[in-house]
Design an enzyme around this catalytic site. Structure first.
Site, PDB file in Angstrom:
ATOM      1  N   LYS A   1      27.154  83.755  11.397  1.00 22.44           N
ATOM      2  CA  LYS A   1      27.595  82.425  10.953  1.00 22.44           C
ATOM      3  C   LYS A   1      26.551  81.821  10.029  1.00 22.44           C
ATOM      4  CE  LYS A   1      30.085  79.196  13.764  1.00 22.44           C
ATOM      5  NZ  LYS A   1      30.088  78.467  15.044  1.00 22.44           N
TER       6      LYS A   1
HETATM    7  C1  E4P Z   1      32.676  76.536  16.000  1.00 22.07           C
HETATM    8  O1  E4P Z   1      32.522  77.402  15.180  1.00 22.07           O
HETATM    9  C2  E4P Z   1      32.006  75.230  15.880  1.00 22.07           C
HETATM   10  O2  E4P Z   1      30.620  75.374  15.954  1.00 22.07           O
HETATM   11  C3  E4P Z   1      32.513  74.287  16.932  1.00 22.07           C
HETATM   12  O3  E4P Z   1      33.916  74.389  17.019  1.00 22.07           O
HETATM   13  C4  E4P Z   1      32.061  72.853  16.709  1.00 22.07           C
HETATM   14  O4  E4P Z   1      32.725  72.035  17.624  1.00 22.07           O
HETATM   15  P1  E4P Z   1      32.249  70.526  17.941  1.00 22.07           P
HETATM   16  O5  E4P Z   1      32.554  69.694  16.738  1.00 22.07           O
HETATM   17  O6  E4P Z   1      33.072  70.139  19.129  1.00 22.07           O
HETATM   18  O7  E4P Z   1      30.776  70.606  18.229  1.00 22.07           O
END
Ligand code: E4P
Length: 218
Positions: free
Chosen positions: A83
C-alpha cells in the site's frame, strides 16, 4: 464485488476467512499500531491464514525508501500487496515497482478525488482505495467518488481494481456493490452486520421448533 476485511486483528481475520466471508485483508499503520505487535511478524501470521491479497502499507515518505520497504514487505509472502499513499512520491514508487518488480502488486491508498485515482492507475497501481467514510465525515459524498472512479476506469478500459475503503456501515457496502466497485474493505463489525438479519435467526428457530414438535426423527 468481493470483500476484504479491514483489520489487523488475527482472531477477526481467522473467523472471517474460515467463515468464507472474505477474499483478503487490508491493514493500515493505525490498525497495526492498535494491535501492538511486530508488523512483519503479524503479516507472517496473517499470510498463514489468508490465501488472498493482504495489503500492507509502507511507512516511508520518499519513493526510494518506499521501494526498499515494498520489496521487504513483498518478500514476507507472495500475496502481500504493497500500500502506497497517493502522493507524488507514492506514485513514483508505484511506477518503479510496476516496471521493475511487476510481481509486487500495489494498492494506492488515501484516494479522495477521481483524478488521484486515474493518476494512480496510469502510474501502474493494481488497486486504488477511495475512502468513502472520511469524505462523508467532512460533508462530501464518498460514494459519488466510488461511482466516478468506477465509471472512469470502465470508460478508459483500465484494469486497476477499485477497493471501496473507509466503509462505516452496511449501506456503504451495498451502494459500493451497486456502483460496480470490485472490492469493499469492511471492518469486522460491519461484516457481521452484513450477514445478520433478525428474520433469518427467527426463521431458523421456528423451523427447528416445528420439526421438534412434529415428533419426526432427525
Ligand atoms: C483501508 O484500506 C483503509 O485504510 C481503511 O478503510 C480506512 O478506514 P477508516 O477511515 O475507518 O480509518
Amino acid at each position: 464485488m468481493r470483500f476484504f476485511l479491514d483489520s489487523a486483528n488475527v482472531a477477526e481475520i481467522r473467523e472471517a476467512w474460515e467463515g468464507g466471508l472474505i477474499a483478503g485483508v487490508t491493514t493500515n499503520p493505525s490498525l497495526v499500531a492498535g494491535e501492538g505487535k511486530d508488523f512483519h511478524g503479524l503479516l507472517k501470521v496473517i499470510a498463514g491464514i489468508v490465501d488472498g491479497p493482504i495489503s500492507a502499507e509502507v511507512l516511508a515518505t520518499t519513493a526510494e525508501s518506499m521501494i526498499v520497504e515494498a520489496r521487504v514487505l513483498a518478500r514476507i509472502s507472495p500475496n502481500i500487496v504493497v500500500k502506497l499513499p497517493v502522493t507524488a512520491e507514492g506514485l513514483k514508487a508505484a511506477r518503479t515497482l510496476a516496471t521493475e518488480n511487476p510481481q509486487v502488486a500495489t494498492n494506492v491508498t488515501l484516494v479522495f478525488t477521481p483524478m488521484q485515482a486515474l493518476l494512480a492507475a496510469r502510474a501502474g497501481a493494481d488497486y486504488v482505495s477511495p475512502f468513502v467514510g472520511r469524505l462523508d465525515d467532512i460533508g462530501q459524498d464518498g460514494l459519488k467518488l466510488v461511482d466516478d472512479i468506477c465509471r472512469i476506469f470502465a470508460l478508459h478500459d483500465l484494469s486497476c481494481r477499485v477497493i471501496a475503503a473507509s466503509i462505516r456501515h452496511p449501506v456503504h457496502a451495498l451502494k459500493a456493490a451497486l456502483l460496480g466497485a470490485h472490492f469493499a474493505t469492511v471492518p469486522f463489525a460491519v461484516l457481521r452486520q452484513l450477514l445478520k438479519h433478525p428474520l433469518t435467526d427467527a426463521g431458523v428457530e421456528r423451523f427447528l421448533a416445528d420439526w421438534n414438535k412434529s415428533g419426526l426423527p432427525r
